[in-house]
Every structure is written in structure tokens, then in C-alpha cells.
Design an enzyme around this catalytic site. Structure first.
Site, PDB file in Angstrom:
ATOM      1  N   SER A  60       6.238   0.622  -3.614  1.00 25.79           N
ATOM      2  CA  SER A  60       5.653   1.782  -4.290  1.00 25.79           C
ATOM      3  C   SER A  60       6.056   3.064  -3.574  1.00 25.79           C
ATOM      4  CB  SER A  60       4.120   1.656  -4.296  1.00 25.79           C
ATOM      5  OG  SER A  60       3.549   2.870  -4.730  1.00 25.79           O
ATOM      6  N   HIS A  61       5.984   4.174  -4.297  1.00 25.57           N
ATOM      7  CA  HIS A  61       6.210   5.479  -3.680  1.00 25.57           C
ATOM      8  C   HIS A  61       5.099   5.814  -2.693  1.00 25.57           C
ATOM      9  CE1 HIS A  61       9.045   5.931  -6.950  1.00 25.57           C
ATOM     10  NE2 HIS A  61       9.408   7.124  -6.502  1.00 25.57           N
ATOM     11  N   SER A  62       3.967   5.146  -2.864  1.00 27.23           N
ATOM     12  CA  SER A  62       2.792   5.463  -2.048  1.00 27.23           C
ATOM     13  C   SER A  62       2.460   4.325  -1.096  1.00 27.23           C
ATOM     14  CB  SER A  62       1.611   5.732  -2.983  1.00 27.23           C
ATOM     15  OG  SER A  62       0.392   5.504  -2.318  1.00 27.23           O
ATOM     16  N   GLY A 111       7.650   8.288  -1.329  1.00 26.73           N
ATOM     17  CA  GLY A 111       9.058   7.989  -1.596  1.00 26.73           C
ATOM     18  C   GLY A 111       9.271   6.509  -1.399  1.00 26.73           C
ATOM     19  N   ASP A 166       6.897  -0.007  -8.465  1.00 20.97           N
ATOM     20  CA  ASP A 166       6.246   0.915  -9.415  1.00 20.97           C
ATOM     21  C   ASP A 166       7.283   1.479 -10.385  1.00 20.97           C
ATOM     22  OD1 ASP A 166       7.110   2.881  -7.538  1.00 20.97           O
ATOM     23  OD2 ASP A 166       5.093   3.566  -7.045  1.00 20.97           O
TER      24      ASP A 166
END
Lengths: 128, 205
Positions: free
Chosen positions: A8-10, A42, A66
Site C-alpha cells: 500500500s501507499h500507506s 508511496g 492498493d
């Protein structure tokens, strides 16, 4: 058991999905690869590669992503290392992680889990 | 062009991206997730520490590509990373590269981005600057123009491509969620590509 990597980006989201899925399937290897090494948002090539190593206990690893760069970066990790037992799955992240990890805990094979995850997007949460 | 001529161009690209960081981020704020300038600058800052002394142009492109993939963090990382790695694969083993070597390598880079991003021309992406640039450079080369002239023609075509990205809505990435509200805004990726190509053109004799 088939392992899972949540990309995920998070960092928080990846960790949260792993925590939730682990609660439902506690012995399944679930590793987050969320955010950048400095904690920012990112996707990180290194975090994905290292999570795959940790998640692989010999029965293969499935990657759930994601969107956007999470998908592209995961793809580049797979191309770079040329794994034969690591695959990306296109499915809703939370529902896929839970369905997949519960199946994995029952001893399902990677192929069986992939087949089931392909149907996750079509399952409705309620009927109008 | 040899590696010792290419390396200063890569440093010039890094300096340009650093200088344009806020502008690129501003463009990305409107339609994307507002990180393009920051991400690219972070990547190229690391690139600058890794390229000095490399032996061949392919070595330079490979290191640039791998570094961008591992340090950029946003979609431009795997996209530009793939492009530079495709340049490296195409130019492997050559001590010195000519325009004739570069043009097919550049096409391979474009194909790489198209494959990685599952995108085509006309979707408000960097491809909208890259493809016209490739066509203009190929045409100049066919007319027997110099590398410098071809690159200048490529830059002009790329800027024209950037302008065209203002005329339609994005259908890829975060910008696609804003739909028609992306019309009127130029694409940050097409812009950063054109700035990079401008540094290449400026760096050759």
C-alpha cells in the site's frame, strides 16, 4: 501455508490490513509493505522485496496491492527477482486479504486461493 | 556519446528537476496526488551519488533506472525506471552511442512505459510528449540532420505534446478520478519528460 504481502501507499493501511487478517487467520504469514522507508506515502521496491522474503515459508506468496504505483512497483520486484512462487492478485485489498488468509489457514494451495480471490470483487456487501 | 559525456547530462537533468520541483508539484496538485516534483527530485538526488565513473552509457541508464524505481515512491518511479532500464538493455555493450543507436532504444523505452502503465497516447500521460518527440527525432534523423538538430526538434515536438495534454481529460492514474476537471491542465509527467529531454539537447554539441 501460503503467505501474503500487503502493498500500500500507506504504512498504516498495510499494517492495518495485516493486523485485521491476522486476527482472522492467526498463523498465516502476513507482511506489510506500506509507504516509503522514511515513513512517507508511496511504494517502496525494497520494502516489497523484503516482505516477500519474510512471507515465503515454502508454499509461495500472494501480493495484494492498493493501486497505481503499488501495482507497478510490485510488478517490477517480481520481474527483477524472477520468482516462480510469488504472484500478484487483482482483488479488493481488505476483503481479499481476509478471504485469502482464511483460506490459506485451511491449507489451501496458491492456485486455489487465486481462483477464490478472483471472485471477491463480485461479492456484494448487501442487496438493495 | 560516451559515458563521460552522458554523466554530466544526467547531473544537469537532476539539477533541472530540483529547480522545477515546485512547479511540477503544483501541476500535480491540480490533477494528481501532488508529489511528482518532490518524488522526482528525491530520486534524482540519489542518482547523482551513483553515476560518476560508470563505464558505458548502458551502465549509466541502468543505474538511473534502478535508482528511480527504488527511491521515487510514486508512479513516476516504476514508469521512468522502466524507461531508463529499457534504454540500458537496448544500448548494452556499446562504449559510444550515436543518434542511430539512441532512437530505437528510445522507442523501446516508450514501449516499456506503455507496458508498465498499461497506457497509450492520448491519455494525458508522459507518452503524449514522448511519442511526438520520437517521431520528430526519427524524421530529423531520416533527413540527415545532426544529433543536436534532431534533439532540438524532439524537444519542440514534446512541448507541443505537453500543450495538447491540456485539451483532454486524464484516463489513467489518480488524475482519472477528477474526470473532466483535468481538462485545461497540462500533464506533470509529460512536462517533466520534456524538461529532461531539453537538458539532453542542451548537453550535446
Amino acid at each position: 501455508m501460503v503467505g501474503f504481502v500487503i502493498v500500500s501507499h500507506s504504512e498504516l493501511l498495510a499494517q492495518g490490513v495485516c493486523d485485521l487478517a491476522s486476527m482472522m487467520a492467526k498463523d498465516v504469514p502476513m507482511f506489510p509493505a506500506g509507504g516509503l522507508p522514511d515513513g512517507g506515502h508511496g511504494t517502496s521496491f525494497e520494502k516489497i522485496a523484503s516482505a516477500i522474503e519474510q512471507a515465503n515459508q515454502g508454499d509461495g506468496v500472494l501480493l495484494l496491492m492498493d493501486m497505481g504505483s503499488a501495482v507497478m512497483t510490485a510488478e517490477m520486484v517480481l520481474e527483477t527477482y524472477g520468482y516462480t512462487d510469488v504472484k500478484m492478485v487483482d482483488c479488493p485489498l481488505v476483503e481479499g486479504a481476509i478471504t485469502g488468509s482464511v483460506l490459506s489457514s485451511t491449507g489451501a494451495s496458491m492456485e486455489e486461493i487465486i481462483e477464490e480471490l478472483a471472485t471477491v470483487a463480485e461479492q456484494k456487501k448487501f442487496d438493495f | 556519446m560516451k559515458a563521460n559525456e552522458l554523466i554530466p547530462i544526467m547531473h544537469a537533468i537532476a539539477a533541472r528537476i530540483e529547480k522545477e520541483k515546485d512547479f511540477l508539484t503544483e501541476l500535480d496538485n491540480v490533477i494528481g496526488d501532488g508529489d511528482h516534483g518532490i518524488n522526482m527530485a528525491r530520486g534524482f538526488k540519489v542518482v547523482e551519488t551513483k553515476i560518476d565513473g560508470l563505464a558505458t552509457p548502458a551502465d549509466v541508464f541502468k543505474v538511473v533506472g534502478m535508482t528511480l524505481v527504488s527511491t521515487v515512491g510514486g508512479a513516476s518511479g516504476p514508469l521512468y525506471g522502466t524507461a531508463f532500464m529499457k534504454l540500458a538493455q537496448s544500448l548494452m555493450g556499446k562504449e559510444e552511442i550515436t543518434l542511430g543507436d539512441f532512437l530505437p532504444a528510445f522507442r523501446a523505452a516508450i514501449d516499456g512505459i506503455s507496458m508498465r502503465g498499461r497506457s497509450h497516447q492520448g491519455e494525458k500521460t508522459m507518452l503524449d510528449a514522448m511519442i511526438p518527440a520520437a517521431e520528430a527525432m526519427e524524421a530529423a534523423n531520416a533527413e540527415g540532420k545532426s544529433a543536436k538538430e534532431a534533439l532540438d526538434a524532439g524537444v519542440a515536438a514534446a512541448w507541443a505534446g505537453v500543450e495538447i495534454t491540456k485539451t483532454y481529460a486524464a484516463t489513467k492514474g489518480r488524475a482519472s478520478y477528477v474526470g473532466d476537471r483535468s481538462i485545461g491542465h497540462q500533464d506533470p509527467g509529460a512536462t517533466s519528460f520534456t524538461q529532461m529531454l531539453e537538458e539532453v539537447a542542451g548537453g550535446i554539441a
